[in-house]
Design a protein around this motif. Structure first.
Motif, PDB file in Angstrom:
ATOM      1  N   VAL A 153       0.913  -1.185  -0.007  1.00  0.00           N
ATOM      2  CA  VAL A 153       0.168  -0.131   0.029  1.00  0.00           C
ATOM      3  C   VAL A 153       0.949   1.237   0.092  1.00  0.00           C
ATOM      4  O   VAL A 153       1.691   1.415   0.952  1.00  0.00           O
ATOM      5  N   LYS A 154       1.003   2.037  -1.101  1.00  0.00           N
ATOM      6  CA  LYS A 154       1.602   3.274  -1.276  1.00  0.00           C
ATOM      7  C   LYS A 154       0.527   4.360  -1.173  1.00  0.00           C
ATOM      8  O   LYS A 154      -0.271   4.472  -1.831  1.00  0.00           O
ATOM      9  N   ILE A 155       1.162   5.236  -0.288  1.00  0.00           N
ATOM     10  CA  ILE A 155       0.261   6.526  -0.187  1.00  0.00           C
ATOM     11  C   ILE A 155       1.202   7.841  -0.535  1.00  0.00           C
ATOM     12  O   ILE A 155       2.411   7.985   0.139  1.00  0.00           O
ATOM     13  N   ARG A 156       1.167   8.327  -1.744  1.00  0.00           N
ATOM     14  CA  ARG A 156       2.073   9.409  -2.418  1.00  0.00           C
ATOM     15  C   ARG A 156       1.181  10.689  -2.487  1.00  0.00           C
ATOM     16  O   ARG A 156       0.174  10.701  -3.075  1.00  0.00           O
ATOM     17  N   ASP A 157       1.999  11.718  -2.241  1.00  0.00           N
ATOM     18  CA  ASP A 157       1.697  13.071  -2.140  1.00  0.00           C
ATOM     19  C   ASP A 157       2.618  13.975  -2.969  1.00  0.00           C
ATOM     20  O   ASP A 157       3.720  13.627  -3.293  1.00  0.00           O
ATOM     21  N   ASN A 158       2.151  15.130  -3.563  1.00  0.00           N
ATOM     22  CA  ASN A 158       2.944  16.331  -4.221  1.00  0.00           C
ATOM     23  C   ASN A 158       3.236  17.438  -3.331  1.00  0.00           C
ATOM     24  O   ASN A 158       3.255  18.424  -3.742  1.00  0.00           O
ATOM     25  N   GLY A 159       3.397  17.044  -2.064  1.00  0.00           N
ATOM     26  CA  GLY A 159       3.540  18.169  -1.098  1.00  0.00           C
ATOM     27  C   GLY A 159       4.953  18.627  -0.864  1.00  0.00           C
ATOM     28  O   GLY A 159       5.825  18.285  -1.817  1.00  0.00           O
TER      29      GLY A 159
END
Length: 630
Positions: A556-562
């Motif tokens: 499970v990957k949780i990727r953001d652009n912050g």
């Protein structure tokens, strides 16, 4: 022949004298080594003892300072100052008790006539509502001094040793010709009017607020801090030299200098050592820390003391008797040296012709043992230094945890109190104030849950209730809940959450609630660091393979652009209290998430994203074993 004999005898005497001189010099060398080795070992041990005594005292002072802070906050709150609804007072005391329940039994408010008004513990209120507390020291002294007061040891009705911390509730005059027509007394038939003098700095005593501190809970606090153990004999004395806490429970409430205490704690000890210990304790009772080394046939330990004060008042004295074995080992080795020296001298006297052989042979053996013991001594000193550093780090982490937790608790509590007061003042606007109260209550609930989880993890009591469920469905549930939560708890309204499910089976055998907690925490963290209009969070579910592992795994990957992960905290990302102050928080979420995933046999990691050579956002990934049907 006579001349030859005389020459031989002279050589024999010369060799014998030389051997004796060498032996004597060696003996003096041994004595110097004895003194130096004892001095180094004892110095390190005394430093550790002083550090442990200081750290234990600081833990007690910090814990009690939190209670005093709660008492002052409640006493100065508008609800208490203006004698408003008792229910609101109970809510304030319940909040205080919740934050210090690890050492306190209850909070209660007593009016100026010595009658109890409210308590955080309803049973305590029922038992005490008809009692008169106006003759108790924790009521009289704050009334007379208008200052914080910490009582001596109290034997309560339930036979649990405790002591009280109380502060006066003081009401300031409002203006020259105005009067205050309010009192904490529940007897509404006796309204009392208090005239105001011409000065503006006069205060009026209107009762006390008291917190009861249990000795057994204070003991558990020290045990959790790893400063109280079988090796450390810890004793607490109150102002009257009475024992508040000791390992020998039958001595509680006894005078430290009584014959009973002395016979059980220090028998048998030479009179000189006993007098020195008494002097050390008397100095500590008068505000002076100290340390004394005991080295007798019956006891080898360091006895250290530290006065414990709060707001300039020394209310307690801490004594620690720490046994040590290192000095005994050094003495044993040096005694072994001395025995070898005596035996060698006797052999030299009897058999002078073998002097050279014995000296060389013995010197080699001695040198080897000296080197070995020196290595061991250095290793022990290094271990003591490491232990000292760990204690300092623990004290720093303890202080940091207290500061962070106090700040995180204070902010929502103050906000809730403020909005509650606004509702009371403007009931027609209740709908406008309910949402921020709910948001801050949720924040408090989350912090308390994190602290409880940390306690379970650290004590090894984290239990998992595993069931078979679809991870795909669980992620959808989290997204639905967070989409709704964006409107009430401050999550970025513009953040876009995109889920990329796996085409293959995503069934796992795990704890539903704990896995929900991990996913929810990681998505919230990502939302915290994505604040612009293009904010986006992607959740990627896919099957993966791990080397040398027979099980099938799902990622499970949780990727953001912050903003990504700060390089300063990246190496200790999943450690306790790792956080950036400008974003708030206690830094416990990732630590708890890591322990949950590892308890399921999985792994978790976090890293910054690289897009076209530039860092953009971060990714957190955890891996769990897939469920295998039999």
């Amino acid at each position: 022949m006579i001349k030859s004999f005389s020459n031989s005898f002279s050589i024999f005497i010369a060799v014998l004298l030389l051997a004796v001189i060498v032996a004597i010099l060696f003996y003096f060398t041994y004595s110097e080594i004895d003194k130096s080795a004892k001095g180094v070992a004892l110095g390190e041990i005394q430093n550790v003892s002083l550090t442990q005594t200081h750290d234990s005292g600081k833990i007690i002072e910090n814990a009690l300072l939190d209670i005093v802070t709660n008492l002052k906050t409640i006493a100065n709150s508008p609800t208490v100052q203006q004698s408003k609804d008792v229910k609101d007072m109970v809510l304030l005391m319940n909040a205080g008790q919740s934050s210090t329940q690890h050492i306190t039994d209850y909070y209660r408010i007593i009016d100026k006539n010595g009658k109890i008004i409210a308590a955080s513990n309803h049973q305590q209120y029922i038992k005490s509502k008809d009692q008169d507390f106006s003759n108790r020291s924790y009521f009289i002294i704050p009334k007379e001094t208008h200052k914080v007061y910490i009582s001596n040891l109290i034997n309560s009705i339930n036979k649990i040793p405790s002591f009280s911390i109380s502060i006066p509730i003081l009401i300031n005059d409002i203006s020259k010709n105005e009067v205050i027509n309010r009192t904490f007394s529940l007897d509404t038939t006796n309204n009392e009017f208090i005239p105001i003098n011409n000065t503006f700095d006069r205060t009026i005593f209107n009762g006390i607020i008291e917190a009861s501190v249990r000795i057994d809970k204070l003991e558990k606090l020290l045990e959790l801090s790893m400063l109280l153990s079988e090796q450390n004999e810890l004793t607490l004395l109150d102002r009257k030299e009475m024992i508040m806490f000791t390992a020998k429970k039958d001595l509680l409430g006894e005078n430290f200098f009584s014959d009973k205490v002395q016979s059980l704690m220090f028998n048998p000890l030479p009179l000189k050592d006993l007098e020195n210990i008494h002097k050390l304790v008397n100095d500590a009772l008068n505000g002076k820390s100290g340390i004394y080394n005991l080295n007798t046939t019956s006891q080898t330990s360091t006895f250290s003391s530290k006065p414990i004060s709060l707001e300039g008042d020394q209310f307690m004295t801490l004594l620690i008797n720490k046994p040590y074995k290192l000095d005994a080992e050094v003495i044993y080795f040096l005694n072994l040296q001395r025995n070898f020296s005596i035996i060698t001298i006797l052999i030299i006297v009897v058999v002078s012709s073998l002097l050279g052989y014995f000296l060389i042979s013995w010197n080699k053996r001695l040198q080897t043992k000296v080197n070995n013991q020196t290595i061991k001594l250095n290793q022990n000193i290094k271990q003591l230094r490491n232990a000292n550093e760990q204690l300092k780090q623990h004290d720093k982490m303890q202080e940091e945890f207290i500061n962070i937790t106090a700040h995180e608790l204070r902010t929502p509590i103050q906000s809730i109190i403020g909005y509650t007061e606004m509702i009371k003042s403007f009931p027609e606007k209740t709908a406008n104030y309910v949402q921020p109260i709910e948001r801050n209550a949720q924040r408090l609930y989350k912090l308390i849950q994190d602290i409880l989880d940390i306690t379970k993890i650290e004590s090894g009591n984290l239990e998992l209730k595993k069931t078979q469920f679809d991870l795909h469905e669980k992620i959808n549930n989290v997204i639905k809940d967070l989409t709704t939560a964006k409107k009430i708890d401050g999550i970025n309204q513009n953040v876009k959450i995109v889920f990329h499910p796996s085409n293959e089976s995503s069934t796992v055998f795990a704890d539903k609630i704990r896995i929900y907690q991990v996913i929810n925490n990681l998505i919230r963290n990502a939302a915290k660091f994505t604040n612009d209009d293009q904010a986006k969070i992607e959740i990627i579910l896919e099957k993966v393979k791990k080397e040398k592992k027979d099980n099938e795994w799902i990622s499970v990957k949780i990727r953001d652009n912050g903003t990504g992960i700060d390089p300063d905290i990246l190496p200790r990302l999943f450690s306790k209290f790792t956080t950036k102050s400008e974003f708030g928080g206690t830094g416990l979420g990732l630590y708890i998430s890591k322990k949950i995933i590892e308890a399921h046999g999985g792994t978790i990691r976090g890293y910054n994203n690289n897009q076209n050579g530039e860092k953009k956002g971060a990714t957190f990934e955890f891996i769990l074993p897939l469920y295998k049907s039999k």
